[in-house]
Write a protein that holds these residues in place. Sequence first.
Motif, PDB file in Angstrom:
ATOM      1  N   VAL A 110       0.967  -1.168  -0.006  1.00  0.00           N
ATOM      2  CA  VAL A 110      -0.084  -0.061   0.038  1.00  0.00           C
ATOM      3  C   VAL A 110       0.967   1.286   0.115  1.00  0.00           C
ATOM      4  CG1 VAL A 110      -1.690   1.254   1.256  1.00  0.00           C
ATOM      5  CG2 VAL A 110      -1.750  -1.266   1.165  1.00  0.00           C
ATOM      6  N   LEU A 111       0.667   1.886  -1.016  1.00  0.00           N
ATOM      7  CA  LEU A 111       1.651   3.051  -1.183  1.00  0.00           C
ATOM      8  C   LEU A 111       1.310   4.338  -0.162  1.00  0.00           C
ATOM      9  CD1 LEU A 111       2.038   3.130  -5.027  1.00  0.00           C
ATOM     10  CD2 LEU A 111       3.593   2.816  -3.440  1.00  0.00           C
ATOM     11  N   PRO A 112       2.108   5.054  -0.087  1.00  0.00           N
ATOM     12  CA  PRO A 112       1.784   6.413   0.838  1.00  0.00           C
ATOM     13  C   PRO A 112       0.814   7.283   0.101  1.00  0.00           C
ATOM     14  CG  PRO A 112       4.253   6.254   0.662  1.00  0.00           C
ATOM     15  CD  PRO A 112       3.588   5.152  -0.165  1.00  0.00           C
ATOM     16  N   MET A 113       0.073   7.939   0.803  1.00  0.00           N
ATOM     17  CA  MET A 113      -1.082   8.694   0.093  1.00  0.00           C
ATOM     18  C   MET A 113      -0.224  10.124  -0.278  1.00  0.00           C
ATOM     19  SD  MET A 113      -4.571  10.297   2.123  1.00  0.00           S
ATOM     20  CE  MET A 113      -3.718  11.635   2.508  1.00  0.00           C
ATOM     21  N   PRO A 114      -0.236  10.474  -1.695  1.00  0.00           N
ATOM     22  CA  PRO A 114       0.376  11.536  -2.139  1.00  0.00           C
ATOM     23  C   PRO A 114      -0.717  12.900  -2.192  1.00  0.00           C
ATOM     24  CG  PRO A 114      -0.236  10.336  -3.776  1.00  0.00           C
ATOM     25  CD  PRO A 114      -0.737   9.522  -2.555  1.00  0.00           C
ATOM     26  N   ARG A 115      -0.233  13.957  -2.385  1.00  0.00           N
ATOM     27  CA  ARG A 115      -1.168  15.194  -2.636  1.00  0.00           C
ATOM     28  C   ARG A 115      -1.462  14.815  -4.187  1.00  0.00           C
ATOM     29  NH1 ARG A 115      -2.084  20.504  -0.754  1.00  0.00           N
ATOM     30  NH2 ARG A 115      -3.612  21.317  -1.877  1.00  0.00           N
ATOM     31  N   MET A 116      -2.817  14.776  -4.264  1.00  0.00           N
ATOM     32  CA  MET A 116      -3.261  14.312  -5.505  1.00  0.00           C
ATOM     33  C   MET A 116      -4.439  15.449  -5.703  1.00  0.00           C
ATOM     34  SD  MET A 116      -3.557  10.561  -6.560  1.00  0.00           S
ATOM     35  CE  MET A 116      -5.053  10.147  -5.830  1.00  0.00           C
ATOM     36  N   THR A 117      -4.333  15.994  -6.974  1.00  0.00           N
ATOM     37  CA  THR A 117      -5.315  16.949  -7.472  1.00  0.00           C
ATOM     38  C   THR A 117      -5.782  16.558  -9.150  1.00  0.00           C
ATOM     39  OG1 THR A 117      -4.221  18.686  -6.433  1.00  0.00           O
ATOM     40  CG2 THR A 117      -5.911  19.500  -7.812  1.00  0.00           C
ATOM     41  N   SER A 118      -7.102  16.678  -9.260  1.00  0.00           N
ATOM     42  CA  SER A 118      -7.439  16.346 -10.551  1.00  0.00           C
ATOM     43  C   SER A 118      -7.671  17.696 -11.403  1.00  0.00           C
ATOM     44  CB  SER A 118      -8.746  15.593 -10.642  1.00  0.00           C
ATOM     45  OG  SER A 118      -9.806  16.214 -10.014  1.00  0.00           O
ATOM     46  N   SER A 129      -3.888   3.813  -3.634  1.00  0.00           N
ATOM     47  CA  SER A 129      -2.839   3.459  -4.555  1.00  0.00           C
ATOM     48  C   SER A 129      -2.039   2.250  -4.091  1.00  0.00           C
ATOM     49  CB  SER A 129      -1.779   4.663  -4.864  1.00  0.00           C
ATOM     50  OG  SER A 129      -2.516   5.552  -5.268  1.00  0.00           O
ATOM     51  N   VAL A 130      -1.812   1.275  -4.688  1.00  0.00           N
ATOM     52  CA  VAL A 130      -1.361  -0.028  -4.447  1.00  0.00           C
ATOM     53  C   VAL A 130      -0.315  -0.314  -5.385  1.00  0.00           C
ATOM     54  CG1 VAL A 130      -1.575  -2.266  -3.729  1.00  0.00           C
ATOM     55  CG2 VAL A 130      -3.300  -0.965  -2.970  1.00  0.00           C
ATOM     56  N   LEU A 131       0.846  -0.958  -4.882  1.00  0.00           N
ATOM     57  CA  LEU A 131       2.062  -1.248  -5.838  1.00  0.00           C
ATOM     58  C   LEU A 131       1.870  -2.822  -5.958  1.00  0.00           C
ATOM     59  CD1 LEU A 131       4.442  -0.171  -7.630  1.00  0.00           C
ATOM     60  CD2 LEU A 131       5.830  -0.933  -5.576  1.00  0.00           C
ATOM     61  N   LEU A 132       2.085  -3.351  -7.098  1.00  0.00           N
ATOM     62  CA  LEU A 132       2.102  -4.871  -7.290  1.00  0.00           C
ATOM     63  C   LEU A 132       3.450  -4.893  -8.025  1.00  0.00           C
ATOM     64  CD1 LEU A 132       0.901  -7.694  -7.031  1.00  0.00           C
ATOM     65  CD2 LEU A 132      -0.313  -7.205  -9.224  1.00  0.00           C
ATOM     66  N   GLU A 133       4.482  -5.703  -7.477  1.00  0.00           N
ATOM     67  CA  GLU A 133       5.803  -5.627  -7.935  1.00  0.00           C
ATOM     68  C   GLU A 133       6.478  -7.209  -8.111  1.00  0.00           C
ATOM     69  OE1 GLU A 133       8.501  -2.711  -6.343  1.00  0.00           O
ATOM     70  OE2 GLU A 133       9.747  -3.021  -8.207  1.00  0.00           O
ATOM     71  N   GLY A 134       6.826  -7.518  -8.860  1.00  0.00           N
ATOM     72  CA  GLY A 134       7.501  -8.922  -8.918  1.00  0.00           C
ATOM     73  C   GLY A 134       7.225  -9.779 -10.162  1.00  0.00           C
ATOM     74  N   PRO A 135       8.021 -11.052 -10.212  1.00  0.00           N
ATOM     75  CA  PRO A 135       7.828 -11.816 -11.203  1.00  0.00           C
ATOM     76  C   PRO A 135       6.446 -12.161 -11.599  1.00  0.00           C
ATOM     77  CG  PRO A 135       9.261 -12.945  -9.530  1.00  0.00           C
ATOM     78  CD  PRO A 135       8.928 -11.245  -9.230  1.00  0.00           C
ATOM     79  N   LEU A 136       5.520 -12.361 -10.462  1.00  0.00           N
ATOM     80  CA  LEU A 136       4.199 -12.896 -10.657  1.00  0.00           C
ATOM     81  C   LEU A 136       3.171 -11.728 -10.961  1.00  0.00           C
ATOM     82  CD1 LEU A 136       4.122 -15.462  -7.968  1.00  0.00           C
ATOM     83  CD2 LEU A 136       4.631 -16.010 -10.512  1.00  0.00           C
ATOM     84  N   ALA A 137       3.641 -10.572 -10.977  1.00  0.00           N
ATOM     85  CA  ALA A 137       2.634  -9.386 -11.168  1.00  0.00           C
ATOM     86  C   ALA A 137       1.595  -9.292 -12.302  1.00  0.00           C
ATOM     87  CB  ALA A 137       3.655  -7.943 -10.927  1.00  0.00           C
ATOM     88  N   ARG A 138       2.374  -9.559 -13.529  1.00  0.00           N
ATOM     89  CA  ARG A 138       1.832  -9.503 -14.790  1.00  0.00           C
ATOM     90  C   ARG A 138       0.763 -10.783 -14.643  1.00  0.00           C
ATOM     91  NH1 ARG A 138       4.309  -7.709 -19.951  1.00  0.00           N
ATOM     92  NH2 ARG A 138       5.842  -8.670 -19.076  1.00  0.00           N
ATOM     93  N   SER A 149     -13.356   3.923  -1.379  1.00  0.00           N
ATOM     94  CA  SER A 149     -14.532   3.133  -0.826  1.00  0.00           C
ATOM     95  C   SER A 149     -14.255   1.805  -1.357  1.00  0.00           C
ATOM     96  CB  SER A 149     -15.775   3.508  -1.378  1.00  0.00           C
ATOM     97  OG  SER A 149     -15.771   3.779  -2.858  1.00  0.00           O
ATOM     98  N   MET A 150     -13.275   1.182  -2.215  1.00  0.00           N
ATOM     99  CA  MET A 150     -13.052  -0.047  -2.784  1.00  0.00           C
ATOM    100  C   MET A 150     -11.741  -0.520  -2.464  1.00  0.00           C
ATOM    101  SD  MET A 150     -14.825   0.409  -6.346  1.00  0.00           S
ATOM    102  CE  MET A 150     -16.236   1.373  -6.715  1.00  0.00           C
ATOM    103  N   ALA A 151     -11.097   0.405  -1.590  1.00  0.00           N
ATOM    104  CA  ALA A 151      -9.737  -0.070  -1.107  1.00  0.00           C
ATOM    105  C   ALA A 151      -9.663  -1.335  -0.684  1.00  0.00           C
ATOM    106  CB  ALA A 151      -9.117   1.124  -0.157  1.00  0.00           C
ATOM    107  N   GLN A 152     -10.417  -1.636   0.406  1.00  0.00           N
ATOM    108  CA  GLN A 152     -10.265  -3.267   0.961  1.00  0.00           C
ATOM    109  C   GLN A 152     -10.411  -4.255   0.032  1.00  0.00           C
ATOM    110  OE1 GLN A 152      -9.303  -4.015   3.925  1.00  0.00           O
ATOM    111  NE2 GLN A 152      -9.545  -2.173   5.320  1.00  0.00           N
ATOM    112  N   THR A 153     -11.493  -4.104  -1.044  1.00  0.00           N
ATOM    113  CA  THR A 153     -11.977  -5.015  -1.829  1.00  0.00           C
ATOM    114  C   THR A 153     -10.509  -5.016  -2.947  1.00  0.00           C
ATOM    115  OG1 THR A 153     -14.326  -4.194  -1.924  1.00  0.00           O
ATOM    116  CG2 THR A 153     -13.551  -5.694  -3.602  1.00  0.00           C
ATOM    117  N   LEU A 154      -9.973  -4.323  -3.332  1.00  0.00           N
ATOM    118  CA  LEU A 154      -8.995  -4.167  -4.085  1.00  0.00           C
ATOM    119  C   LEU A 154      -7.813  -5.285  -3.217  1.00  0.00           C
ATOM    120  CD1 LEU A 154      -7.290  -3.672  -6.678  1.00  0.00           C
ATOM    121  CD2 LEU A 154      -6.357  -1.609  -5.354  1.00  0.00           C
ATOM    122  N   LEU A 155      -7.501  -4.771  -2.247  1.00  0.00           N
ATOM    123  CA  LEU A 155      -6.501  -5.412  -1.425  1.00  0.00           C
ATOM    124  C   LEU A 155      -6.755  -7.134  -1.170  1.00  0.00           C
ATOM    125  CD1 LEU A 155      -3.710  -4.653  -0.138  1.00  0.00           C
ATOM    126  CD2 LEU A 155      -4.733  -4.175   2.066  1.00  0.00           C
TER     127      LEU A 155
END
Lengths: 85, 184
Positions: free
Chosen positions: B27-35, B105-114, B162-168
Amino acid sequence: MRMTCPLCGARDLREFTFRGAALARPEGDDWNEAWHDYLHLRDNPAGESREYWAHAAGCGAVLLVTRDTRTHEIFAVEQARGAGA
Amino acid sequence: MAEPMLKAQNALPQGEALVLGDTRIDVLPMPRMTSLMPGPGHAALAKALRKHHGLDLPDPGGRVSSDEGECLWFGLGQYMLIGPAPSPLLAGAATLTEQSDAWTSVLLEGPLARQVLARLTPLDLRDASLPLGATARSEIAHMMGSLTRVGSEAFRLMVFRSMAQTLLHELKDTLEAVAARQAL
Ligand SMILES: [Zn+2]
């Protein structure tokens, strides 16, 4: 079926939502047969069809798609914005 | 009476969520984000973004980053400025909306990511259609999200908070399944 969104490229059908036939809007605000037809009566074309599709799970654009309902062949996909929509 | 202070918080506990088969879910840090939504035509926004943040406006499917931050294409007529606080001078060229705690924001990294992602999204994840730095709006486990290739084996996934837990949950389950097959 896959569609090529002008912004996103070729994408799976599940990202798109059908938004109905692309019809010419009648002139004027008074109720008449043309409005009844526009709102309620639909052809069921076997062949070339012009339809709106929303790339709802993608970029959000509404697209104007020309396709063949018999073969699922897609002839053209363009953004509905600026195409008289 | 003092104004109550509302502090934006990450939707998920930040940090490592699971590591299996050398593949990590973080789980990535929450950055400042503006649309940034420029409306019809984006020339004025491109100019203002360059002037005030040193960033070019990305093309559809693209991402522009520098030491100062990142501008991410986020759909039709929408860009996400990630990192810096937006210059108020952008407001003449686009509608600015604070989004920092609206997305997770969640990072998925490694040989099985794809292989994990192949089970969760209809996107073509091969190098030719999703090269390094490319971004896409698509479905992730039936949720509308944003997916960015941030490394050769690394993908950043974003969904509504609102969908963070579901994604994880979906990511963990899928990584477990893929890793288990790998171990057979
Ligand atoms: Zn699209």
